[in-house]
Design a protein around this motif. Sequence first.
Motif, PDB file in Angstrom:
ATOM      1  N   ASP A 174      50.607  44.041  28.908  1.00  0.00           N
ATOM      2  CA  ASP A 174      51.033  44.961  29.979  1.00  0.00           C
ATOM      3  C   ASP A 174      51.158  46.384  29.447  1.00  0.00           C
ATOM      4  O   ASP A 174      50.677  47.340  30.061  1.00  0.00           O
ATOM      5  N   ARG A 232      40.719  37.975  28.027  1.00  0.00           N
ATOM      6  CA  ARG A 232      41.215  37.562  29.347  1.00  0.00           C
ATOM      7  C   ARG A 232      42.412  38.393  29.785  1.00  0.00           C
ATOM      8  O   ARG A 232      42.451  38.917  30.918  1.00  0.00           O
ATOM      9  N   GLY A 233      43.370  38.552  28.905  1.00  0.00           N
ATOM     10  CA  GLY A 233      44.606  39.269  29.252  1.00  0.00           C
ATOM     11  C   GLY A 233      44.328  40.723  29.606  1.00  0.00           C
ATOM     12  O   GLY A 233      44.923  41.275  30.544  1.00  0.00           O
ATOM     13  N   ARG A 235      41.269  41.911  30.578  1.00  0.00           N
ATOM     14  CA  ARG A 235      40.425  41.947  31.772  1.00  0.00           C
ATOM     15  C   ARG A 235      41.281  41.892  33.050  1.00  0.00           C
ATOM     16  O   ARG A 235      41.003  42.563  34.020  1.00  0.00           O
ATOM     17  N   GLN A 236      42.314  41.058  32.987  1.00  0.00           N
ATOM     18  CA  GLN A 236      43.205  40.904  34.152  1.00  0.00           C
ATOM     19  C   GLN A 236      44.020  42.155  34.402  1.00  0.00           C
ATOM     20  O   GLN A 236      44.536  42.331  35.501  1.00  0.00           O
ATOM     21  N   ARG A 237      44.172  43.038  33.403  1.00  0.00           N
ATOM     22  CA  ARG A 237      45.072  44.190  33.540  1.00  0.00           C
ATOM     23  C   ARG A 237      44.385  45.548  33.565  1.00  0.00           C
ATOM     24  O   ARG A 237      44.964  46.509  34.062  1.00  0.00           O
ATOM     25  N   CYS A 262      35.838  34.967  30.222  1.00  0.00           N
ATOM     26  CA  CYS A 262      37.092  35.735  30.185  1.00  0.00           C
ATOM     27  C   CYS A 262      36.901  37.169  30.643  1.00  0.00           C
ATOM     28  O   CYS A 262      37.874  37.897  30.851  1.00  0.00           O
ATOM     29  N   GLY A 263      35.637  37.597  30.755  1.00  0.00           N
ATOM     30  CA  GLY A 263      35.379  38.935  31.288  1.00  0.00           C
ATOM     31  C   GLY A 263      34.611  39.866  30.370  1.00  0.00           C
ATOM     32  O   GLY A 263      34.437  41.048  30.696  1.00  0.00           O
ATOM     33  N   GLY A 305      33.892  36.648  33.932  1.00  0.00           N
ATOM     34  CA  GLY A 305      35.247  36.813  34.445  1.00  0.00           C
ATOM     35  C   GLY A 305      35.698  35.718  35.391  1.00  0.00           C
ATOM     36  O   GLY A 305      36.788  35.796  35.958  1.00  0.00           O
ATOM     37  N   LYS A 306      34.903  34.670  35.544  1.00  0.00           N
ATOM     38  CA  LYS A 306      35.210  33.654  36.560  1.00  0.00           C
ATOM     39  C   LYS A 306      35.870  32.406  35.957  1.00  0.00           C
ATOM     40  O   LYS A 306      35.676  31.290  36.444  1.00  0.00           O
TER      41      LYS A 306
END
Length: 311
Positions: A174, A232-233, A235-237, A262-263, A305-306
């Motif tokens: 974050d 992944r972490g 990519r999500q943020r 994971c992106g 990313g899927k």
Amino acid sequence: VDLSAQIANMKVNNLFLNASGIHCQTEAELDDLMHEPVSGAMVTKSMTPQSRFGNPLPRYYRLANGSINSMGLPNEGFDYYMDYLKNHEQIKPVIVSVAGRSKEEDLEMLHTLQDDDRYQGLTELNLSCPNVIGEPQMAYDFPSANDLLKEVFSFYKKPLGIKLPPYFDLVHFDQIAEVLNQYPLSHVNTINSIGNGLWIDVNSETVVLKPKGGFGGVGGAMVLPTALANVRGLRQRLNPSIKIIGTGGVTNGRDAFAHILCGAEMVSIGTQLYEEGLGTFERVTRELTDIMEAKGYQSLADFRGKLKVIE
Ligand SMILES: O=C(O)c1[nH]c(=O)[nH]c(=O)c1Cl
């Protein structure tokens, strides 16, 4: 198979590249990468303003399922790599990796790149070298990283990415994402080696690396779980405009497929490339293509990313 990466508008025909530090320090090594027929891009060894021998040897050691290194930023110096780019046709995009030993050195190199009209390449600012004796990894100091990026983007207007260390706490994902999302980054490259591991030869009861009492960055197959989590972490943020080069633990097509799930936009290979040689690119590309065909995927976008979670 659509492989065009949107990283700084690089149009590549293959998603793989070397991890910085692997086969990319000297002109001969860079030429090998430039003429290697499969990889879609390449990255230089992280450079400092002046050439450096780096840390005393032994400083690299192969492990059963990875590697540990305390190279200490050996490189030929900034001007050597700028000359290389001027004197060699860029058959594939060359990412210039800079790793100053201070904010001043980072800014010095980036000002020179910004002011050089002939330089139109993609630059990667390495904020995560774990092996310069006495130097912290800047990317673990969120306020300092933010201050540096604020100053960098006040003058640097060409494509720029950041090489990140692995994070191990979701709150840290974050926090670094909150910093990075403020800036028009081309990409982040994650992960760098897992800093300050230690390997011991039990027979001799001795460490295996000379620098730093044996402490060094860990790479290779054993870091794949950490690498996937960081890709992944982030990519999500991260803003979708900030692409991700996935690095860490890639030894075969399945590992690369996982990074893309994971992106990852592109995928770097480090330890495996060093140990197996440049033929790794052809083998891993073939393995990935076989997996895609077996699954009926036509392009990386079909599955990038899927990653599915368990509902
Ligand atoms: O010791 C090194 O040169 C080194 N080694 C690494 O594992 N990552 C880096 O970013 C660097 Cl700069």
